[in-house]
Design a protein around this motif. Structure first.
Motif, PDB file in Angstrom:
ATOM      1  N   ALA A   6       4.583   6.237  -0.448  1.00 56.65           N
ATOM      2  CA  ALA A   6       3.619   6.750   0.524  1.00 56.65           C
ATOM      3  C   ALA A   6       3.572   5.862   1.761  1.00 56.65           C
ATOM      4  CB  ALA A   6       2.235   6.843  -0.116  1.00 56.65           C
ATOM      5  N   GLU A   7       3.565   4.555   1.551  1.00 56.34           N
ATOM      6  CA  GLU A   7       3.451   3.629   2.674  1.00 56.34           C
ATOM      7  C   GLU A   7       4.685   3.664   3.570  1.00 56.34           C
ATOM      8  OE1 GLU A   7       1.623  -0.797   3.338  1.00 56.34           O
ATOM      9  OE2 GLU A   7       3.102  -0.554   1.754  1.00 56.34           O
ATOM     10  N   SER A   8       5.841   3.961   2.983  1.00 59.29           N
ATOM     11  CA  SER A   8       7.059   4.036   3.798  1.00 59.29           C
ATOM     12  C   SER A   8       6.938   5.120   4.867  1.00 59.29           C
ATOM     13  CB  SER A   8       8.282   4.302   2.910  1.00 59.29           C
ATOM     14  OG  SER A   8       8.276   5.624   2.398  1.00 59.29           O
ATOM     15  N   VAL A   9       6.137   6.150   4.569  1.00 55.77           N
ATOM     16  CA  VAL A   9       5.933   7.247   5.522  1.00 55.77           C
ATOM     17  C   VAL A   9       4.764   6.950   6.451  1.00 55.77           C
ATOM     18  CG1 VAL A   9       5.313   9.689   5.742  1.00 55.77           C
ATOM     19  CG2 VAL A   9       6.937   8.955   3.983  1.00 55.77           C
ATOM     20  N   THR A  10       3.627   6.538   5.880  1.00 60.99           N
ATOM     21  CA  THR A  10       2.424   6.344   6.700  1.00 60.99           C
ATOM     22  C   THR A  10       2.626   5.253   7.740  1.00 60.99           C
ATOM     23  OG1 THR A  10       1.503   4.832   5.024  1.00 60.99           O
ATOM     24  CG2 THR A  10       0.898   7.164   4.877  1.00 60.99           C
ATOM     25  N   ARG A  11       3.282   4.175   7.354  1.00 60.34           N
ATOM     26  CA  ARG A  11       3.517   3.083   8.304  1.00 60.34           C
ATOM     27  C   ARG A  11       4.387   3.567   9.476  1.00 60.34           C
ATOM     28  NH1 ARG A  11       3.577  -2.620   7.894  1.00 60.34           N
ATOM     29  NH2 ARG A  11       3.098  -2.453   5.669  1.00 60.34           N
ATOM     30  N   ALA A  12       5.434   4.336   9.140  1.00 58.96           N
ATOM     31  CA  ALA A  12       6.342   4.830  10.186  1.00 58.96           C
ATOM     32  C   ALA A  12       5.643   5.812  11.124  1.00 58.96           C
ATOM     33  CB  ALA A  12       7.555   5.492   9.546  1.00 58.96           C
ATOM     34  N   GLN A  13       4.623   6.508  10.608  1.00 62.14           N
ATOM     35  CA  GLN A  13       3.921   7.508  11.417  1.00 62.14           C
ATOM     36  C   GLN A  13       2.656   6.960  12.074  1.00 62.14           C
ATOM     37  OE1 GLN A  13       5.019  10.635  12.088  1.00 62.14           O
ATOM     38  NE2 GLN A  13       6.887  10.101  10.992  1.00 62.14           N
ATOM     39  N   GLY A  14       2.418   5.653  11.931  1.00 59.39           N
ATOM     40  CA  GLY A  14       1.290   5.032  12.616  1.00 59.39           C
ATOM     41  C   GLY A  14      -0.040   5.135  11.906  1.00 59.39           C
ATOM     42  N   TYR A  15      -0.025   5.411  10.608  1.00 63.76           N
ATOM     43  CA  TYR A  15      -1.263   5.479   9.831  1.00 63.76           C
ATOM     44  C   TYR A  15      -1.419   4.232   8.959  1.00 63.76           C
ATOM     45  CZ  TYR A  15      -1.545  10.448  11.041  1.00 63.76           C
ATOM     46  OH  TYR A  15      -1.641  11.631  11.719  1.00 63.76           O
ATOM     47  N   ARG A  16      -2.665   3.864   8.716  1.00 65.08           N
ATOM     48  CA  ARG A  16      -2.972   2.771   7.806  1.00 65.08           C
ATOM     49  C   ARG A  16      -3.531   3.350   6.515  1.00 65.08           C
ATOM     50  NH1 ARG A  16      -3.928  -2.247  10.744  1.00 65.08           N
ATOM     51  NH2 ARG A  16      -3.626  -1.897  12.976  1.00 65.08           N
ATOM     52  N   ILE A  17      -3.222   2.707   5.386  1.00 69.30           N
ATOM     53  CA  ILE A  17      -3.721   3.161   4.085  1.00 69.30           C
ATOM     54  C   ILE A  17      -4.928   2.328   3.680  1.00 69.30           C
ATOM     55  CG2 ILE A  17      -3.233   3.157   1.612  1.00 69.30           C
ATOM     56  CD1 ILE A  17      -0.542   4.286   2.147  1.00 69.30           C
ATOM     57  N   LEU A  18      -6.005   3.020   3.300  1.00 73.92           N
ATOM     58  CA  LEU A  18      -7.188   2.383   2.735  1.00 73.92           C
ATOM     59  C   LEU A  18      -7.120   2.576   1.226  1.00 73.92           C
ATOM     60  CD1 LEU A  18      -9.735   0.902   3.708  1.00 73.92           C
ATOM     61  CD2 LEU A  18     -10.913   3.105   3.782  1.00 73.92           C
ATOM     62  N   PHE A  19      -6.809   1.515   0.487  1.00 77.58           N
ATOM     63  CA  PHE A  19      -6.474   1.585  -0.932  1.00 77.58           C
ATOM     64  C   PHE A  19      -7.722   1.433  -1.794  1.00 77.58           C
ATOM     65  CE2 PHE A  19      -3.385   1.369  -4.290  1.00 77.58           C
ATOM     66  CZ  PHE A  19      -3.986   0.591  -5.266  1.00 77.58           C
ATOM     67  N   CYS A  20      -7.877   2.316  -2.785  1.00 77.05           N
ATOM     68  CA  CYS A  20      -9.032   2.285  -3.688  1.00 77.05           C
ATOM     69  C   CYS A  20      -8.567   2.475  -5.124  1.00 77.05           C
ATOM     70  CB  CYS A  20     -10.025   3.395  -3.357  1.00 77.05           C
ATOM     71  SG  CYS A  20     -10.486   3.531  -1.622  1.00 77.05           S
ATOM     72  N   ASN A  21      -9.288   1.894  -6.072  1.00 76.96           N
ATOM     73  CA  ASN A  21      -8.944   1.976  -7.491  1.00 76.96           C
ATOM     74  C   ASN A  21     -10.151   2.449  -8.290  1.00 76.96           C
ATOM     75  OD1 ASN A  21      -7.768   1.681  -9.992  1.00 76.96           O
ATOM     76  ND2 ASN A  21      -8.007  -0.539 -10.063  1.00 76.96           N
ATOM     77  N   SER A  22      -9.999   3.588  -8.978  1.00 78.22           N
ATOM     78  CA  SER A  22     -11.111   4.148  -9.757  1.00 78.22           C
ATOM     79  C   SER A  22     -11.164   3.619 -11.184  1.00 78.22           C
ATOM     80  CB  SER A  22     -10.995   5.678  -9.804  1.00 78.22           C
ATOM     81  OG  SER A  22      -9.902   6.065 -10.634  1.00 78.22           O
ATOM     82  N   ASN A  23     -10.111   2.924 -11.621  1.00 72.87           N
ATOM     83  CA  ASN A  23     -10.023   2.427 -12.998  1.00 72.87           C
ATOM     84  C   ASN A  23     -10.189   3.549 -14.034  1.00 72.87           C
ATOM     85  OD1 ASN A  23      -9.579  -0.468 -12.756  1.00 72.87           O
ATOM     86  ND2 ASN A  23     -11.619  -0.544 -11.844  1.00 72.87           N
ATOM     87  N   GLY A  24      -9.761   4.763 -13.654  1.00 78.23           N
ATOM     88  CA  GLY A  24      -9.794   5.878 -14.595  1.00 78.23           C
ATOM     89  C   GLY A  24     -11.162   6.482 -14.813  1.00 78.23           C
ATOM     90  N   ASP A  25     -12.140   6.108 -14.012  1.00 80.20           N
ATOM     91  CA  ASP A  25     -13.514   6.593 -14.156  1.00 80.20           C
ATOM     92  C   ASP A  25     -13.765   7.692 -13.123  1.00 80.20           C
ATOM     93  OD1 ASP A  25     -16.391   6.825 -13.666  1.00 80.20           O
ATOM     94  OD2 ASP A  25     -16.604   5.107 -15.009  1.00 80.20           O
ATOM     95  N   VAL A  26     -14.083   8.907 -13.598  1.00 76.97           N
ATOM     96  CA  VAL A  26     -14.253  10.041 -12.697  1.00 76.97           C
ATOM     97  C   VAL A  26     -15.437   9.830 -11.761  1.00 76.97           C
ATOM     98  CG1 VAL A  26     -14.780  12.510 -12.562  1.00 76.97           C
ATOM     99  CG2 VAL A  26     -13.127  11.688 -14.235  1.00 76.97           C
ATOM    100  N   GLU A  27     -16.533   9.267 -12.271  1.00 76.83           N
ATOM    101  CA  GLU A  27     -17.693   9.028 -11.412  1.00 76.83           C
ATOM    102  C   GLU A  27     -17.374   8.010 -10.329  1.00 76.83           C
ATOM    103  OE1 GLU A  27     -20.501  10.743 -11.179  1.00 76.83           O
ATOM    104  OE2 GLU A  27     -19.480  12.031 -12.623  1.00 76.83           O
ATOM    105  N   GLU A  28     -16.603   6.975 -10.679  1.00 75.97           N
ATOM    106  CA  GLU A  28     -16.182   6.004  -9.680  1.00 75.97           C
ATOM    107  C   GLU A  28     -15.260   6.667  -8.655  1.00 75.97           C
ATOM    108  OE1 GLU A  28     -15.810   2.450  -7.591  1.00 75.97           O
ATOM    109  OE2 GLU A  28     -17.253   3.085  -9.108  1.00 75.97           O
ATOM    110  N   GLU A  29     -14.408   7.564  -9.137  1.00 79.72           N
ATOM    111  CA  GLU A  29     -13.526   8.303  -8.239  1.00 79.72           C
ATOM    112  C   GLU A  29     -14.342   9.122  -7.239  1.00 79.72           C
ATOM    113  OE1 GLU A  29     -10.995  11.976  -9.410  1.00 79.72           O
ATOM    114  OE2 GLU A  29      -9.732  10.215  -9.803  1.00 79.72           O
ATOM    115  N   ASN A  30     -15.416   9.763  -7.720  1.00 80.63           N
ATOM    116  CA  ASN A  30     -16.290  10.526  -6.834  1.00 80.63           C
ATOM    117  C   ASN A  30     -16.934   9.633  -5.773  1.00 80.63           C
ATOM    118  OD1 ASN A  30     -15.843  13.003  -8.060  1.00 80.63           O
ATOM    119  ND2 ASN A  30     -17.539  12.788  -9.488  1.00 80.63           N
TER     120      ASN A  30
END
Length: 302
Positions: free
Chosen positions: A53-77
């Motif tokens: 994903a980053e190979s594309v976003t970086r080339a297109q001028g976008y930054r990635i904001l990375f998040c980890n839900s640890n498999g928890d649906v409520e945390e994902e929400n």
């Protein structure tokens, strides 16, 4: 690291004084941000998805904001809600799995005209774009390979995740390959009491700790009369558990039992018995997901 930070505009170097962090707000980055949510931070699968994903976003001028839900649906929400507040342009997500139809915020995100692309899986009832491997064909070819080795009693070994599309497609490929060869397609062997996914850290415990409940279950299956001569596992983690169970049961792999996995995770080749597996190009899944998301952000609706 300082050179990279300077080239990305994060620090400023003043001759004779030093390096200084530039002050900027998240608002200045809005429009250039893509949210990225995962549920397993430690896996090689995840690293390949993110790298693609980053190979594309970086080339297109976008930054990635990375998040980890640890498999928890409520945390994902919560993470989805926060990304909406941060006004990201779009979201890439490797969604956590919960079969109880837990409330999801994807539709809310869609109502806010935020494009979302799911990676490696989709969920029932969602109308989002998704990118995943051809799990059906991969499984079909895997079982054909086992049959070509002379196996006729082959079992699909899985956790209770047949409602998850990639696993359902692998089981469908197994069944059709068996039926087309004139062989009986057996009911799956299930391990584990819940449909919770195990994370990649489980791999490191398989060889270095006492046996767990799932390995005991597989060992019990393998000691039954008329056991199969081959197992096709839902993924490499389950296949490695099967290798461990076979070793504890005194069954030699591949001489007395063939085991075949799915994913081709890096660590599988370093076990005492290297694993035969189906390669999944996770880098390309991440790459194509990012390409599709950026197309949606820029207005493509085909």
């Amino acid at each position: 690291a300082l050179n990279n930070a300077e080239s990305e505009g994060l620090i400023e170097r003043v001759p004779g004084k030093g390096s200084f962090a530039k002050a900027f707000s998240l608002n200045k980055l809005q429009g250039d941000l893509i949210g990225y949510i995962t549920f397993d931070f430690f896996s090689d699968f995840q690293r390949q998805l993110l790298s693609g994903a980053e190979s594309v976003t970086r080339a297109q001028g976008y930054r990635i904001l990375f998040c980890n839900s640890n498999g928890d649906v409520e945390e994902e929400n919560k993470l989805l809600d926060q990304l909406l507040q941060d006004k990201v342009s779009g979201i890439l997500i490797w969604p956590a799995w919960k079969s109880d139809k837990s409330r999801r915020l994807y539709q809310i995100a869609n109502q806010n005209s935020i494009p979302i692309v799911l990676m490696d899986r989709t969920l029932e009832g969602l109308n989002n774009d998704y990118v995943l491997s051809d799990n059906y064909s991969g499984a079909y070819e895997a079982v054909k390979y086992l049959i070509s080795l002379g196996h006729s009693k082959i079992i699909f070994l899985t956790r209770p995740l047949l409602q998850l599309l990639p696993i359902a497609e692998r089981f469908r490929g197994y069944k059709l390959a068996m039926e087309n060869a004139g062989l009986k397609a057996y009911d799956p062997w299930f391990i584990g009491k819940t449909d919770i996914e195990i994370d990649s850290r489980t791999i490191l415990r398989i060889e270095n700790t006492n046996i767990n409940q799932e390995i005991e279950q597989i060992a019990n299956y393998l000691t039954q009369a008329n056991r199969p001569t081959a197992l096709f596992a839902m993924n490499d983690i389950v296949a490695l558990q099967a290798l461990r169970a076979a070793k504890l049961s005194g069954i030699k792999v591949p001489h007395q039992l063939s085991i075949l996995g799915f994913d081709d995770i890096d660590i599988a080749s370093y076990f005492e018995t290297p694993l035969t597996t189906v390669f999944q190009n996770t880098f390309y899944i991440g790459k194509r997901s990012a390409e599709l998301l950026i197309e949606r952000i820029r207005g493509y609706s085909g």
